[in-house]
Every structure is written in C-alpha cells, then in structure tokens.
Write a protein that holds these residues in place. Sequence first.
Motif, PDB file in Angstrom:
ATOM      1  N   MET A 137      -6.550  -1.539   5.174  1.00 54.84           N
ATOM      2  CA  MET A 137      -6.256  -0.968   3.851  1.00 54.84           C
ATOM      3  C   MET A 137      -6.333  -2.060   2.783  1.00 54.84           C
ATOM      4  SD  MET A 137      -5.281   2.250   4.678  1.00 54.84           S
ATOM      5  CE  MET A 137      -4.342   2.870   3.335  1.00 54.84           C
TER       6      MET A 137
ATOM      7  N   VAL B 123       0.848  -1.204   0.000  1.00 55.08           N
ATOM      8  CA  VAL B 123       0.000   0.000   0.000  1.00 55.08           C
ATOM      9  C   VAL B 123       0.888   1.261   0.000  1.00 55.08           C
ATOM     10  CG1 VAL B 123      -2.055   1.099   0.980  1.00 55.08           C
ATOM     11  CG2 VAL B 123      -1.673  -1.319   1.390  1.00 55.08           C
TER      12      VAL B 123
ATOM     13  N   ARG C   2     -11.839   2.948  -1.362  1.00 56.64           N
ATOM     14  CA  ARG C   2     -11.250   2.174  -2.467  1.00 56.64           C
ATOM     15  C   ARG C   2     -11.799   2.722  -3.775  1.00 56.64           C
ATOM     16  NH1 ARG C   2      -7.084  -1.203  -2.510  1.00 56.64           N
ATOM     17  NH2 ARG C   2      -7.913  -2.491  -0.828  1.00 56.64           N
TER      18      ARG C   2
ATOM     19  N   LEU D 169     -11.073   7.060   4.028  1.00 51.30           N
ATOM     20  CA  LEU D 169     -10.375   6.086   3.185  1.00 51.30           C
ATOM     21  C   LEU D 169     -11.402   5.418   2.271  1.00 51.30           C
ATOM     22  CD1 LEU D 169      -8.158   4.483   5.958  1.00 51.30           C
ATOM     23  CD2 LEU D 169      -7.250   5.532   3.875  1.00 51.30           C
TER      24      LEU D 169
ATOM     25  N   PHE E  40       2.696   2.073   3.356  1.00 54.98           N
ATOM     26  CA  PHE E  40       1.893   2.516   4.504  1.00 54.98           C
ATOM     27  C   PHE E  40       2.613   2.315   5.844  1.00 54.98           C
ATOM     28  CE2 PHE E  40      -1.410   1.443   7.674  1.00 54.98           C
ATOM     29  CZ  PHE E  40      -2.097   2.637   7.689  1.00 54.98           C
TER      30      PHE E  40
ATOM     31  N   GLN F  59      -3.070  -1.717   8.411  1.00 52.95           N
ATOM     32  CA  GLN F  59      -2.564  -2.289   7.141  1.00 52.95           C
ATOM     33  C   GLN F  59      -3.580  -3.307   6.591  1.00 52.95           C
ATOM     34  OE1 GLN F  59       0.353  -1.961   5.263  1.00 52.95           O
ATOM     35  NE2 GLN F  59      -0.045  -3.724   3.955  1.00 52.95           N
TER      36      GLN F  59
ATOM     37  N   ILE G 202      -6.342   3.480  -3.506  1.00 56.27           N
ATOM     38  CA  ILE G 202      -7.090   3.989  -2.340  1.00 56.27           C
ATOM     39  C   ILE G 202      -6.981   5.517  -2.285  1.00 56.27           C
ATOM     40  CG2 ILE G 202      -7.078   4.097   0.203  1.00 56.27           C
ATOM     41  CD1 ILE G 202      -6.196   1.134   0.171  1.00 56.27           C
TER      42      ILE G 202
ATOM     43  N   PHE H  89      -7.126   8.662   0.171  1.00 54.50           N
ATOM     44  CA  PHE H  89      -7.035   9.073   1.575  1.00 54.50           C
ATOM     45  C   PHE H  89      -7.283  10.583   1.596  1.00 54.50           C
ATOM     46  CE2 PHE H  89      -3.913  10.085   5.227  1.00 54.50           C
ATOM     47  CZ  PHE H  89      -4.829   9.760   6.208  1.00 54.50           C
TER      48      PHE H  89
END
Length: 310
Positions: free
Chosen positions: A180, A135, A243, A241, A158, A177, A250, A252
């Motif tokens: 995500m 990520v 998708r 967050l 990440f 994590q 992703i 953010f």
Amino acid sequence: MLYFPFDERYSLSMGTIPLQPTDPLVEADAHYAAEVAHKQQLLLANHGYYYRANPETALAQWEVLEKVLKSLAAFYPTQFELNINGRNWQWHNRLTNESQSFEFENAASLPLQPLDWVGRQVQEDLLILANDPAVTLVAGQLCFPNDWDLNQKFEQPFLQIHHHIPKVFTPTMQAAQKLMERLVSHRPVWRLNWNFKIHNALDMSSQYFAESRRELAEIGPQLTPSNVGERLYLRVERQTLSRLPRSNYILFGIHTYQNTVANEAQNPDRARRMYQVLKSIPREVMQYKAIPFFEEALLAYLQQRGDFLN
Ligand code: HEM
C-alpha cells in the motif's frame, strides 16, 4: 463464474497481481441493473450506514469519479458514454437510462458527493484510504460488504482494520502494508478473496452477522453431500488497489461475485482445486471463515466431483 480463486493449495501470500491496461478497473455484468438499483435502495434507507467520507477526501473523490467513469466508457462503450469538454462533463448511462452533466471539481454541480454519486454507477464498493503512513480508511460507499461495515472500520489504519483476522496472516498483512505504501499510480494491482456462504444476499454488513451465524449453526448440521452443492454459495471478491495521482490517496474497489458450489463443481478441475485448497488451509483460517459448520459435507461432495487423476 469468471473468477475462480482456488489454485492447487491454499496460500498465505497476498495474491496481488498487476492490473493490466487491458483489464477494466470496474466491471459491468448481467447483474448490473439489479445491483445498482439495490444500492440505491440501501443508500436511501440508511445513508449514513453505507456511505461515509471525511471532508479532506474531496479531491480524491473527484479522482475516483474520473477513473471510474473513464474506465466504464472505455471498456463498455455501448453502455456508457462520457463527453469531456474542458471542465464540462456529460455522462450517459444507457443501462439505467440516466444522464448527468456537471462541472469537474465543482461539488455544487453534482446532486451528491462525487464518491456517493459515482458509486451508484457501478456494482463495485468503493473505498478511499489516505496517504498517511498508517494508510487510514477515510471514505467509502460500502453496500455489499462481507461481515463488516463502515462504522466499524472508518478512520482506522489498514493494519488495525485487519487486526481481528487470524494471526497466521501477520506476515501477509505486513507485506500488504508495504504494498500500500509503495503503490504507484500507473501500476494498479488486484487480488481475489473468497468465502462460502449459505446466502447469496450481497449486503452481508455486520448488522446481519449475529443472525446469519445463528442460521449457519442451525442449517450447517443439515447439510449433506447430496444438498450442500445447491445450498452453498461461493462468494468471490475481485479487489483492486489504485493510487490516485494528485491526492496520493488509494482507491480500493471490491466487486462481489457469487455462484452456487454446484455450478462451480460441474467443472471437475474446479471441484478438485476447491477440495485441495480446503484440505490445506490452516485450522484457524477454516474457523475464521466459518467452514467447520459444513466442512465434512462440502469435502465429501467435492471429493465425489473432483478429477483427481491428473
Ligand atoms: C493487498 C491488500 C489486502 C490484503 C492482502 C488483504 C488480506 C485480507 C485477509 C487475508 C483477510 C482475512 C479474511 C480472508 O482471507 O477471508 C482480510 C479481511 C478483511 N479485509 Fe483485507 N486485505 C487487503 C486489503 C484490504 C483493504 C484495502 C481493506 C480496506 C478497508 C480491507 C478490509 C478487510 C476487512 C474489513 C476484512 C474482514 C472481512 C472479511 O473477513 O472478509 N482489506 N483481508
């Protein structure tokens, strides 16, 4: 302030909750015009510092543009209007008096890259993370960060981005994590993060870190229960967050809100909760958030104002 991040005690949990269909992805408030104008200035003065994107993010950037414009038009129909006719899109921003026509997914039809253009329509900072197992941060327009910048974190995974935060957060970040990795497009989430600051400058990028630490060391000892409420700001980040369904990347989003501690503490329940949370934070987190510089004054101030009877 609309968002108040303090519960009864400090918690190390991620604090993510579902973003409901009735919750806007991005929010436009009374500071809209000033904040988007401020972004324009920062981007004009130092574009490469506040905006970076890998070429591979082209599709994800269009997806972000689509999500953001549709959300603004749906939640604030008197301020924003989006007309879609096949691939031809027309955008009207009544708060900035701006109109833009473009062909969706045709980069040449916009004056800037889609993320750079749409980021200027919102108060939020917008970051894109890839769909790789780590990520990785692959694009962002980041004008109002709290003690970081894109140069520091660009193309980092990440977990690496969070490597410097106190070790007590390790299980939290492992859970994050997983979140995500498993995020699905119809179930966005959001959370709040908070800090106390002696400034209400929105751009707290790392170029100002050394200077603001020096200032904090100087001003901290001058803060007393009688001036700390007016001198300190509670800085809250509403983080979302989501998708992106086609690229699987992703989005953010970070919207920064600020208010003086005095305004927040006018509510005795809020004063009590701030006090209780501060009293229950692990020491290393207190240090990371630089609270010890004014801890005593702030706790005494909140204790005076809190309602501890209920
Ligand atoms: C569920 C998702 C996330 C969780 C639970 C999380 C959690 C945290 C925590 C606990 C900290 C320590 C600082 C504090 O509490 O004030 C932090 C800091 C930080 N996070 Fe995250 N984070 C998340 C998502 C992200 C994402 C997607 C990015 C992408 C760039 C990011 C970038 C940062 C940075 C740069 C910092 C250091 C700056 C600061 O101290 O505020 N975070 N995060």
